[in-house]
Scaffold this motif. Structure first.
Motif, short mmCIF file in Angstrom:
data_model
loop_
_atom_site.label_atom_id
_atom_site.label_comp_id
_atom_site.label_asym_id
_atom_site.label_seq_id
_atom_site.Cartn_x
_atom_site.Cartn_y
_atom_site.Cartn_z
N CYS A 1 4.62 23.69 1.79
CA CYS A 1 4.19 23.13 0.72
C CYS A 1 4.96 21.87 0.41
O CYS A 1 5.83 21.26 0.69
N GLU A 2 4.29 20.30 1.18
CA GLU A 2 4.46 18.98 0.99
C GLU A 2 4.61 18.51 -0.13
O GLU A 2 3.07 18.15 -0.21
N VAL A 3 5.22 17.13 -0.63
CA VAL A 3 4.20 16.44 -1.38
C VAL A 3 5.15 15.38 -1.36
O VAL A 3 6.09 14.70 -1.30
N LEU A 4 3.56 13.85 -1.14
CA LEU A 4 4.30 12.85 -0.29
C LEU A 4 3.47 12.11 -0.91
O LEU A 4 3.04 12.08 -1.84
N GLY A 5 3.88 10.67 -1.20
CA GLY A 5 3.40 9.12 -2.01
C GLY A 5 3.48 8.08 -0.74
O GLY A 5 4.53 7.87 -0.30
N PHE A 6 2.81 6.97 -1.08
CA PHE A 6 3.11 5.69 -0.44
C PHE A 6 2.94 4.56 -1.27
O PHE A 6 2.23 5.02 -1.90
N THR A 7 3.83 3.66 -1.56
CA THR A 7 3.79 2.17 -1.74
C THR A 7 4.14 1.47 -1.09
O THR A 7 4.07 1.79 0.23
N THR A 8 4.46 0.41 -1.60
CA THR A 8 5.61 -0.85 -1.45
C THR A 8 6.54 -1.09 -1.77
O THR A 8 6.76 -0.57 -2.99
N ARG A 9 7.05 -1.64 -0.77
CA ARG A 9 8.32 -1.86 -1.95
C ARG A 9 8.42 -3.56 -2.54
O ARG A 9 9.76 -3.88 -2.94
N ALA A 10 7.37 -3.69 -2.73
CA ALA A 10 7.68 -5.42 -3.43
C ALA A 10 5.95 -5.78 -3.52
O ALA A 10 4.87 -4.97 -3.06
N TRP A 11 5.48 -6.91 -4.72
CA TRP A 11 4.54 -7.30 -4.21
C TRP A 11 3.99 -8.37 -3.87
O TRP A 11 5.22 -8.73 -3.54
N ASN A 12 3.03 -8.22 -3.25
CA ASN A 12 2.20 -9.98 -2.76
C ASN A 12 2.83 -9.89 -1.31
O ASN A 12 3.18 -10.81 -0.84
N GLY A 13 3.50 -8.79 -0.79
CA GLY A 13 4.15 -8.91 0.57
C GLY A 13 5.35 -9.13 1.07
O GLY A 13 6.45 -8.09 2.09
N GLY A 14 6.07 -9.29 -0.81
CA GLY A 14 7.52 -9.31 0.13
C GLY A 14 7.97 -10.02 0.63
O GLY A 14 7.67 -10.77 1.26
N ARG A 15 9.40 -9.20 1.24
CA ARG A 15 9.63 -10.07 2.97
C ARG A 15 8.93 -10.51 4.07
O ARG A 15 9.11 -11.33 4.39
N ALA A 16 8.82 -9.42 4.25
CA ALA A 16 7.33 -9.17 5.29
C ALA A 16 6.54 -11.07 5.42
O ALA A 16 6.11 -10.96 6.31
#
Length: 580
Positions: free
Chosen positions: A399-414
């Motif tokens: 079993c694996e438990v994974l998640g996904f999100t972003t490191r910043a709101w509204n694009g951040g450094r990218a």
């Protein structure tokens, strides 16, 4: 269950029932409904007659009648011939589509009287909704309504809808000298699509011409113009006059073929993308508190862990050969026993048989959408995946438990780098991607239980890029189906409350950029068969993205019923790979 969640769940159940009915009636094994739209494989079927698409307010009988109508269309209509003959004018095409649908509905088998009842019920409900919407108060609306009533009555031999018979009487009289000859041929040639299309095309063009003629003098006044134009929608009722001619609306969709077009997905920069072990993002003292809180919640929920473990073992186990049993009275001759047979000709125990045992060779991955709207489900999700991880460990599955999100709101450094680069158009994904590992396959539940509690940390939840996360989670499953042993399974459950949401990406690309990529990624793994992908919607139907999906209600927490819902998605045998 809340009103919105109950409605979403009911819609999903209706779609599943209708999909099963259509598959049984027309023999198309890969037909299913996604987001209320019929699909064949990964391709959406083209839009047919408007009454085949009931609204959420219609009763179940209307959905059943629409399903029967769709099945007859797939079984009795040559779509390639239909596409070659259909007119380009919007109004003419609408009439042509309706007439072809009425033709196939008239071919309902006599030994299925329930089908004819369903079709008639759907037609009556659609006709009443058309009239009650106010569209029959316009010249073009009344004309289209009358054509639909008169033509279906002639083709099927059923009377017009009684409630609107008086409304259409005058218009019906005016139509007789214009299309009377062609009307006579509709019933006669209904079993031959090509000959029928000649009459249908003549009627469609005549009606389109009458609509255009009615609009010509009306151009002198805006109000009159509005009356003459065929209004596609009013008071929630639509005639579906906008037809799609894309890949989902072509003849290719009916044959299940893939367009082969590249999805065009782009990423502006991956410099700031990271993968973290979730437990390292929370202070140890806070993580301990989260774990204690989660344990109290699990204890109060009354989850039957033993029953879940047994059910998982039964659904994931598969027969596996574990050597041989000798000294058998039947089976394969054992060469080692031939000397005994010579010495004792009456000896019967000279055979051997394969020893078969059930074993669990499966990896189950839970991929959690950690976008901001999922924050309210954080504790319920932690409870859900924690219990499943523990039960899977007991059942002998990984079993694996994974998640996904972003490191910043509204694009951040990218986004900052994109601004510095001069804002090039269509930059692609424009944010700092963050993938989280709450539990990996090699770590037992007892060791990973603290990290799972990190789901209770509120500021983990920001925005989400679902398509890349699905691909990442699927890649973590080792090997392909061909490389693994027989009976080996890889299952991926995506828990989300909607589609992808990343503000910076959506503002700088087209509206459906992230949605298309998610659909492409899911379809790719569904077709390969390497991973079984399931969508688990929290109060929302995820069928537009996932072929196999279920709507859950977590408002009262994950009780035993919620666990049974998810277990119900797992068949005892892996589903076959989808057709391309």
């Amino acid at each position: 269950m809340g009103g919105t969640q109950a409605a979403a769940r009911n819609r999903q159940q209706v779609q599943e029932l209708c999909g099963a009915a259509v598959r049984a009636l027309c023999g198309v094994p890969d037909l299913h409904f996604r987001g209320g739209r019929p699909h064949r494989g990964r391709q959406a079927l083209p839009v047919f007659a408007p009454h085949l698409y009931p609204s959420a307010q219609d009763d179940f009988g209307s959905f059943r009648g629409a399903a029967d109508g769709l099945a007859l269309r797939l079984a009795h209509s040559d779509q390639e011939l239909h596409l070659r003959l259909r007119p380009d004018d919007r109004t003419a095409r609408l009439v042509f589509e309706m007439l072809e649908q009425f033709r196939v509905e008239s071919l309902a088998p006599a030994h299925l009287p329930g089908m004819e009842h369903n079709l008639q019920h759907r037609h009556e409900q659609w006709s009443l909704a058309f009239h009650q919407s106010g569209l029959t108060e316009t010249a073009s609306g009344l004309l289209l309504h009358t054509v639909a009533q008169v033509c279906r009555a002639i083709i099927t031999g059923r009377p017009v809808v009684e409630e609107t018979e008086g409304v259409i009487e005058a218009t019906r009289g005016a139509l007789a000298p214009v299309i009377g000859h062609e009307l006579a041929g509709l019933r006669q040639d209904r079993s031959e699509q090509a000959r029928f299309a000649v009459h249908a095309l003549a009627i469609a063009r005549a009606v389109a011409g009458m609509t255009a003629s009615a609009g010509a003098p009306a151009r002198r006044g805006r109000a009159e113009c509005d009356d003459a134009r065929p209004a596609p929608a009013r008071n929630g009722f639509t005639l579906l006059t906008e037809f799609d001619d894309g890949p989902g609306g072509s003849a290719a969709a009916l044959h299940g073929t893939d367009t082969g077009e590249d999805d065009g997905y782009r990423v502006f920069t991956t410099v700031y993308d990271r993968q973290w072990r979730a437990g390292t993002l929370v202070r140890p003292a806070a993580l301990t508190g989260y774990r204690e809180r989660l344990d109290r919640r699990i204890a109060s929920q009354g989850v039957n862990l033993s029953a879940i473990t047994r059910e998982l073992a039964a659904r994931l186990a598969s027969p596996t050969t574990r050597g041989w049993d000798g000294a058998q009275e039947e089976g394969y001759i054992d060469g080692r026993m031939l000397a005994r047979l010579i010495g004792s000709p009456t000896e019967r125990r000279v055979f051997r048989a394969e020893r078969t045992e059930t074993a669990t060779d499966a990896r189950v991955t839970f991929l959690i959408d950690c976008s901001g709207s999922m924050k309210e489900y954080g504790e319920a999700l932690a409870l859900l995946v924690d219990v499943f991880a523990r039960a899977l460990d007991r059942a002998g599955a990984e079993c694996e438990v994974l998640g996904f999100t972003t490191r910043a709101w509204n694009g951040g450094r990218a986004r900052r780098d994109w601004l510095r680069a001069g804002r090039p158009p269509r930059p692609g994904r424009l944010n700092e991607q963050c993938h989280l590992v709450f539990k990996d396959a090699a770590t037992p539940w007892r060791t990973a239980r603290r990290d799972i509690a990190a789901l209770l940390k509120p500021d983990l939840f920001r925005e989400g890029v679902d398509g890349e996360a699905v691909a990442w989670a699927a890649r973590r499953t080792a090997g392909t189906a061909a490389e693994r042993g027989p009976g080996s399974r890889r299952l991926l459950f995506v828990l989300s409350d909607g589609g992808p949401m990343d503000t910076a990406t959506q503002l700088t690309n087209d509206r459906y950029f992230l949605d298309r990529h998610l659909q492409d990624m899911v379809a790719r793994y569904e077709q390969s068969g390497a991973v079984e992908v399931y969508g688990v919607g929290l109060g929302l139907d995820l069928s537009p993205y996932y072929r196999r999906s279920r709507v859950l209600d977590l408002s009262r927490g994950p009780d035993n019923g919620v666990f049974r819902e998810i277990l119900g998605l797992i068949g005892s045998d892996p589903p076959p790979a989808s057709a391309a």
